[in-house]
Design an enzyme around this catalytic site. Structure first.
Site, PDB file in Angstrom:
ATOM      1  N   ARG A 107      40.163  43.899  45.128  1.00  0.00           N
ATOM      2  CA  ARG A 107      39.869  44.075  46.375  1.00  0.00           C
ATOM      3  C   ARG A 107      39.643  45.448  46.505  1.00  0.00           C
ATOM      4  O   ARG A 107      38.651  46.022  47.143  1.00  0.00           O
ATOM      5  CB  ARG A 107      40.870  43.559  47.247  1.00  0.00           C
ATOM      6  CG  ARG A 107      40.673  43.942  48.548  1.00  0.00           C
ATOM      7  CD  ARG A 107      41.700  43.168  49.703  1.00  0.00           C
ATOM      8  NE  ARG A 107      41.478  41.834  49.792  1.00  0.00           N
ATOM      9  CZ  ARG A 107      42.286  41.116  50.049  1.00  0.00           C
ATOM     10  NH1 ARG A 107      43.729  41.351  50.384  1.00  0.00           N
ATOM     11  NH2 ARG A 107      42.186  39.772  50.244  1.00  0.00           N
ATOM     12  N   ASP A 133      47.311  29.853  53.891  1.00  0.00           N
ATOM     13  CA  ASP A 133      47.644  31.486  53.554  1.00  0.00           C
ATOM     14  C   ASP A 133      49.118  31.898  54.247  1.00  0.00           C
ATOM     15  O   ASP A 133      49.448  31.453  55.347  1.00  0.00           O
ATOM     16  CB  ASP A 133      46.381  32.279  53.746  1.00  0.00           C
ATOM     17  CG  ASP A 133      46.465  33.509  52.877  1.00  0.00           C
ATOM     18  OD1 ASP A 133      47.419  33.716  51.947  1.00  0.00           O
ATOM     19  OD2 ASP A 133      45.681  34.509  53.372  1.00  0.00           O
ATOM     20  N   THR A 191      52.305  36.246  49.590  1.00  0.00           N
ATOM     21  CA  THR A 191      52.505  37.419  48.675  1.00  0.00           C
ATOM     22  C   THR A 191      54.164  37.820  48.574  1.00  0.00           C
ATOM     23  O   THR A 191      54.689  38.736  48.058  1.00  0.00           O
ATOM     24  CB  THR A 191      52.251  38.618  49.544  1.00  0.00           C
ATOM     25  OG1 THR A 191      52.646  38.716  50.865  1.00  0.00           O
ATOM     26  CG2 THR A 191      50.465  38.631  49.437  1.00  0.00           C
ATOM     27  N   LYS A 218      43.898  35.192  45.261  1.00  0.00           N
ATOM     28  CA  LYS A 218      44.650  33.770  45.595  1.00  0.00           C
ATOM     29  C   LYS A 218      43.774  32.683  46.580  1.00  0.00           C
ATOM     30  O   LYS A 218      43.438  31.649  46.171  1.00  0.00           O
ATOM     31  CB  LYS A 218      45.795  34.083  46.319  1.00  0.00           C
ATOM     32  CG  LYS A 218      47.065  34.623  45.498  1.00  0.00           C
ATOM     33  CD  LYS A 218      48.234  34.932  46.201  1.00  0.00           C
ATOM     34  CE  LYS A 218      48.232  35.828  47.568  1.00  0.00           C
ATOM     35  NZ  LYS A 218      47.830  37.178  46.856  1.00  0.00           N
ATOM     36  N   THR A 219      43.209  33.355  47.354  1.00  0.00           N
ATOM     37  CA  THR A 219      42.146  32.611  48.238  1.00  0.00           C
ATOM     38  C   THR A 219      41.029  32.258  47.819  1.00  0.00           C
ATOM     39  O   THR A 219      40.351  31.031  47.573  1.00  0.00           O
ATOM     40  CB  THR A 219      41.753  33.571  49.676  1.00  0.00           C
ATOM     41  OG1 THR A 219      42.787  33.914  50.293  1.00  0.00           O
ATOM     42  CG2 THR A 219      40.770  32.621  50.238  1.00  0.00           C
TER      43      THR A 219
END
Length: 388
Positions: free
Chosen positions: A269, A161, A210, A116-117
């Site tokens: 990740r 975020d 999230t 997302k970032t």
């Protein structure tokens, strides 16, 4: 080694130093306030520092940031996977550029570690504007948000975020900025207070979360583009691993990349984190090249099996199977047996096990599925039929 004992006051005391070392509650828990106004524990998994250190946890750990910075793609064409998300963003970006306007506000939601970032940064790069990142927990007072928004350049991308953790009073301040590009602030107190309107340059707001269900309806309505990020396929993860290995200068073949990708729980990740560990193993105990035998040996040493389970996942499933005959077993009972917090089990460990079909969450409790029995090579015990 200095031992810390915990007196009745709830603070940790260091007997050798003769002074208070750290507050026990603030060390293990960090209370936050969601947009609903109710206190919640931090869903970024900072309740227990040990949780964040799980190798297969999608939550970021301290040494991930500098590593991920080198591996993040900078353009939409470099971003792997998420085909529908990329297609929608490509159309919106091209339309905004052709009109010379700020792009519609974007909400990105989905499990942690999916990019997302990275996508927010790509939006700014594709638009050719500055990127201003921040996080909702860092914004505590109106002055924090006002300073950021009023200093934005025209068409700039503002990224927040964990947007669901934005305080309600800051949400209300943000509404007019998102719709009318104006900020209404109150100067003074009491009868002498007055409202002052600040003009804000048109900007693009990108929110990431999230927990999309915790975002208030008025804030959600301000987003023109709402996109959900899904877990990645093993094929996409293999490409990501190979790309990361090339950037890091690590020699890896297709079989080695496939082995790492298959144990990454659908999350880039985790794939990059496992690649780092396997790289270390290959340099120390191998020939410096990551192939299938080297990857398997490294992941076996790290106790990450072919499904991406670690010790905690296996212990949870085996507890249900061996101690409770496969379930159902209540959440609080399971938490007491595993010495874990109920929230940790419900929000961290269970979702992945349910997604791949190893665990069922029923009204009576948690139940292990046939896949879980097959994975551990255990034959389900025949249950006695009820007499009543």
């Amino acid at each position: 080694m200095i031992l810390l004992r915990r007196p009745a006051s709830g603070r940790l005391f260091c007997p050798e130093e003769g002074s208070i070392a750290v507050d026990a509650f603030s060390f293990y828990y960090r209370p936050i306030v969601h947009s609903s106004g109710n206190p919640k524990f931090n869903d970024k998994l900072t309740k227990d520092p040990l949780i964040k250190e799980r190798l297969v946890s999608a939550a970021p750990v301290e040494d991930d940031s500098s590593f991920e910075l080198k591996l993040r793609p900078q353009r939409l064409s470099e971003f792997i996977g998420q085909k529908k998300v990329k297609e929608n963003l490509a159309v919106a970006i091209e339309a905004a550029r052709s009109r010379g306007e700020a792009m519609d506000h974007v909400l990105l939601y989905g499990p942690p570690g999916l990019g997302k970032t990275t996508l927010a940064n790509i939006i700014a790069n594709e638009l050719g504007v500055h990127f201003q990142p921040t996080a909702a927990p860092l914004l505590q007072i109106k002055g924090d948000l006002t300073a950021i928004v009023t200093n934005l350049q025209e068409k700039q991308v503002l990224f927040i975020d964990e947007i669901h953790r934005l305080q309600p009073v800051l949400e209300e301040l943000l509404y007019s900025a998102l719709e009318d590009y104006k900020l209404d602030i109150i100067i003074g107190q009491g009868p002498s207070a007055r409202t002052h309107t600040l003009e804000v340059k048109p900007f693009t707001f990108v929110g990431a979360t999230t927990r999309a269900g915790l975002i208030s309806a008025p804030l959600r309505a301000r987003f023109g583009i709402v996109l959900r990020l899904e877990f990645y396929t093993p094929a996409d993860l293999q490409i990501i691993v190979e790309r990361s290995a090339e950037i890091l200068g690590v020699e890896i073949n297709d079989a080695g990349a496939k082995e790492i990708a298959s144990r990454s729980r659908g999350t880039p990740r985790i794939a990059n984190r496992l690649l780092r560990r396997v790289r270390d193993y290959a340099q120390v105990r191998g020939a410096g090249k990551i192939d299938e035998p080297t990857a398997k040996a490294a992941l076996q040493m790290l106790e990450v099996d072919q499904y991406g389970f670690d010790e905690v996942d296996r212990r949870l499933l085996l507890t249900i199977i061996e101690k409770y005959q496969g379930g159902p077993v209540g959440l609080n009972t399971l938490a007491a047996v595993l010495a874990e917090e109920p929230d940790a089990i419900e929000e961290i460990y269970e979702p992945f096990l349910m997604q791949i079909g190893f665990l069922d969450r029923t009204q009576r409790g948690r139940v292990a599925t046939q896949l879980a029995y097959d994975h551990f090579g255990i034959t389900p015990a025949r249950r006695q039929s009820s007499l009543f």
